[in-house]
Motif scaffolding. Sequence first.
Motif, PDB file in Angstrom:
ATOM      1  N   GLN A 178       0.848  -1.193   0.000  1.00 38.74           N
ATOM      2  CA  GLN A 178       0.000   0.000   0.000  1.00 38.74           C
ATOM      3  C   GLN A 178       0.884   1.245   0.000  1.00 38.74           C
ATOM      4  N   ARG A 226       0.898   5.365   0.635  1.00 44.16           N
ATOM      5  CA  ARG A 226       0.189   6.469   1.275  1.00 44.16           C
ATOM      6  C   ARG A 226       1.090   7.701   1.323  1.00 44.16           C
ATOM      7  N   ARG A 227       0.445   8.866   1.401  1.00 40.62           N
ATOM      8  CA  ARG A 227       1.166  10.106   1.653  1.00 40.62           C
ATOM      9  C   ARG A 227       1.176  10.375   3.153  1.00 40.62           C
ATOM     10  N   GLU A 259      -1.986  10.596   5.756  1.00 38.65           N
ATOM     11  CA  GLU A 259      -3.149   9.791   5.383  1.00 38.65           C
ATOM     12  C   GLU A 259      -3.294   8.601   6.328  1.00 38.65           C
ATOM     13  N   ASP A 260      -4.461   7.945   6.258  1.00 43.67           N
ATOM     14  CA  ASP A 260      -4.718   6.764   7.081  1.00 43.67           C
ATOM     15  C   ASP A 260      -4.432   5.497   6.287  1.00 43.67           C
ATOM     16  N   LEU A 261      -3.958   4.484   6.988  1.00 44.51           N
ATOM     17  CA  LEU A 261      -3.726   3.162   6.396  1.00 44.51           C
ATOM     18  C   LEU A 261      -4.846   2.229   6.827  1.00 44.51           C
ATOM     19  N   LEU A 264       3.889  -1.044   3.806  1.00 41.01           N
ATOM     20  CA  LEU A 264       3.518   0.361   3.639  1.00 41.01           C
ATOM     21  C   LEU A 264       4.718   1.152   3.139  1.00 41.01           C
ATOM     22  N   LEU A 302       5.744   5.199   1.627  1.00 39.88           N
ATOM     23  CA  LEU A 302       5.299   6.587   1.542  1.00 39.88           C
ATOM     24  C   LEU A 302       5.952   7.298   0.373  1.00 39.88           C
TER      25      LEU A 302
END
Length: 280
Positions: free
Chosen positions: A150, A152-153, A156-158, A231, A233
């Motif tokens: 995944q 994400r910036r 943000e929420d994961l 995760l 970023l």
Amino acid sequence: METKSARAWAMLQLLLRLSAHTASLVSPAAPGSAPDPAPDPAVVSSLVGADVLLPCPCPALSRPSVPHVQWCLDSAGPVLEQRGQQRWTAQELSERAELPQAGRGDCSLRLRDLQVSDGGQYQSFLISEAKRGLFLCSVKLLVFDHSSVQFRRRGEDLILDLHTAHATSLAFQGSNSSEWRPLWWRGGTASPRVLKEPLKEQLRLTSVSDSDQGVYKVLDQNGLTVSSTRLSLDQDEATAVRFTHPDRLLLRAAAVRSSCCTLLLLLLLLFILTSSRLVL
């Protein structure tokens, strides 16, 4: 030269025999032919949390009656026994196993909400009045965990799917760490930033930052992996390499189907190389 020719001829004969054997594995048996005394089990694969059907035809009975069917798992013994409306299931499959078509020429076993521990080789038997078991079929079940990446910036929420109500905990390993740190368990949490969605089997990690990059593992009550999520970023999602278990399932299934063909191709290549040496 005669020795090389004899060797090449022997290799060709072996290749032809293997080809015939491979064809017999994938071709249906001719009507009236004797059944294979030791048939290979069917292979069924799926993911944790999914429902699956282990196929098994049920032979016609000599007289009308309700079939008495038993399914066994090699590593655990009997896991289900059913006769009409009477059914017994092992504790680990409680309320998750059934024979939906029993009595209609089909003794297939349906398993719901698959767990990693459900994997293994299953065998089914038709129990006679004399308590003797007639072997019906064998099915090998492969259960895989979920894998994903995944992006994400920061801020943000994961969102992490639990996939099954049997998921009990979440562990985290940072990108620069070798240790696993508990973040959540069912009924509690080790991090105030990890929230359980009230109506879904999902977890929410709020406002991610650089220190949250790494791998998140959802585990079941036996400590087995339900899912692994990496995760990252601020990476280019379009050019990043993604991997998921459905893709791996397709690759593994293709590998199983092509194992005999791979051996055959290797022997064919060896024969061609040997033949080219003879020509030279």
